[in-house]
Write a protein that holds these residues in place. Structure first.
Motif, short mmCIF file in Angstrom:
data_model
loop_
_atom_site.label_atom_id
_atom_site.label_comp_id
_atom_site.label_asym_id
_atom_site.label_seq_id
_atom_site.Cartn_x
_atom_site.Cartn_y
_atom_site.Cartn_z
N SER A 120 -30.62 29.20 3.64
CA SER A 120 -29.53 29.22 4.61
C SER A 120 -29.94 29.86 5.93
O SER A 120 -29.24 29.76 6.91
CB SER A 120 -28.33 29.97 4.03
OG SER A 120 -28.66 31.33 3.87
N LYS A 122 -19.31 21.11 13.30
CA LYS A 122 -19.09 19.88 12.54
C LYS A 122 -20.14 18.86 12.93
O LYS A 122 -20.78 18.97 13.96
CB LYS A 122 -17.68 19.33 12.82
CG LYS A 122 -16.56 20.34 12.66
CD LYS A 122 -16.39 20.72 11.21
CE LYS A 122 -15.22 21.64 11.00
NZ LYS A 122 -15.51 23.03 10.93
N GLU A 170 -17.64 36.98 14.27
CA GLU A 170 -17.24 35.62 13.87
C GLU A 170 -15.79 35.35 14.26
O GLU A 170 -15.45 34.24 14.70
CB GLU A 170 -17.43 35.41 12.37
CG GLU A 170 -18.86 35.30 11.94
CD GLU A 170 -19.58 34.09 12.50
OE1 GLU A 170 -18.97 33.02 12.65
OE2 GLU A 170 -20.78 34.22 12.78
N LEU A 219 -17.78 35.47 5.21
CA LEU A 219 -18.45 34.22 4.87
C LEU A 219 -17.52 33.02 5.10
O LEU A 219 -17.96 31.98 5.58
CB LEU A 219 -18.94 34.26 3.43
CG LEU A 219 -20.10 35.21 3.16
CD1 LEU A 219 -20.40 35.30 1.67
CD2 LEU A 219 -21.33 34.78 3.93
N HIS A 220 -16.24 33.19 4.79
CA HIS A 220 -15.29 32.11 5.04
C HIS A 220 -15.19 31.80 6.53
O HIS A 220 -15.23 30.63 6.94
CB HIS A 220 -13.90 32.48 4.49
CG HIS A 220 -12.87 31.47 4.81
ND1 HIS A 220 -12.01 31.60 5.88
CD2 HIS A 220 -12.56 30.29 4.22
CE1 HIS A 220 -11.22 30.54 5.93
NE2 HIS A 220 -11.51 29.73 4.93
N GLN A 221 -15.10 32.83 7.35
CA GLN A 221 -15.01 32.61 8.80
C GLN A 221 -16.29 32.00 9.34
O GLN A 221 -16.25 31.17 10.23
CB GLN A 221 -14.70 33.93 9.52
CG GLN A 221 -14.34 33.76 10.96
CD GLN A 221 -13.08 32.93 11.15
OE1 GLN A 221 -12.07 33.16 10.49
NE2 GLN A 221 -13.13 31.96 12.04
N LYS A 222 -17.43 32.37 8.77
CA LYS A 222 -18.70 31.80 9.19
C LYS A 222 -18.73 30.30 8.89
O LYS A 222 -19.20 29.51 9.71
CB LYS A 222 -19.84 32.52 8.48
CG LYS A 222 -21.19 32.21 9.03
CD LYS A 222 -22.19 33.22 8.48
CE LYS A 222 -23.56 32.98 9.02
NZ LYS A 222 -23.72 33.35 10.41
N VAL A 223 -18.19 29.90 7.76
CA VAL A 223 -18.11 28.47 7.40
C VAL A 223 -17.14 27.75 8.32
O VAL A 223 -17.41 26.64 8.79
CB VAL A 223 -17.71 28.30 5.92
CG1 VAL A 223 -17.37 26.86 5.61
CG2 VAL A 223 -18.83 28.78 5.02
N VAL A 224 -16.01 28.38 8.60
CA VAL A 224 -15.01 27.77 9.49
C VAL A 224 -15.60 27.57 10.89
O VAL A 224 -15.35 26.55 11.54
CB VAL A 224 -13.73 28.64 9.55
CG1 VAL A 224 -12.80 28.18 10.64
CG2 VAL A 224 -13.02 28.61 8.21
N ASN A 225 -16.41 28.53 11.36
CA ASN A 225 -17.00 28.45 12.69
C ASN A 225 -18.21 27.53 12.76
O ASN A 225 -18.71 27.25 13.84
CB ASN A 225 -17.42 29.84 13.18
CG ASN A 225 -16.23 30.70 13.53
OD1 ASN A 225 -15.09 30.25 13.56
ND2 ASN A 225 -16.49 31.97 13.76
N ALA A 226 -18.71 27.07 11.62
CA ALA A 226 -19.90 26.23 11.61
C ALA A 226 -19.62 24.92 12.36
O ALA A 226 -18.53 24.37 12.27
CB ALA A 226 -20.33 25.92 10.18
#
Length: 107
Positions: A42, A94, A60, A85-92
């Motif tokens: 990752s 698209k 984040e 980690l959730h916010q990091k995924v949301v900010n990734a």
């Protein structure tokens, strides 16, 4: 005499097969070789201390235009890690943001 010879040869083959099976079972390494660790895959190291997690989570949230939620101080370190980690995924980004001209073909 031939019957005795056949039984002896059969018993010898059975013994050799059993010994070969035993040795291959003992010598065969059953553990898979790890080629890459999840963190290296990752390319992101997750902070371990509470202070570092709060700082990373805050960064984040600022990317998303938000702030720390009210009462965040009572969250455990594991809860903060999960929310970070959730916010990091949301900010990734698209796929459309990375390559807007790329369209999926319908097969």
């Amino acid at each position: 005499m031939t019957r005795r010879l056949l039984w002896g040869a059969g018993a010898g083959l059975l013994l050799v097969g059993a010994a070969g099976g035993f040795l291959s079972g003992v010598l065969w390494d059953r553990t898979p070789e790890v080629t890459i660790s999840p963190q290296a895959a990752s390319r992101a190291a997750v902070p371990q201390s509470r202070e570092a997690l709060v700082a990373a989570w805050t960064a984040e949230l600022e990317k998303a235009g938000k702030g720390l939620p009210e009462g965040w101080e009572v969250l455990t370190t594991e809860e903060i890690r999960g929310r970070y980690l959730h916010q990091k995924v949301v900010n990734a980004p698209k796929a459309e943001d990375i390559d807007p001209g790329m369209a999926r073909r319908a097969d």
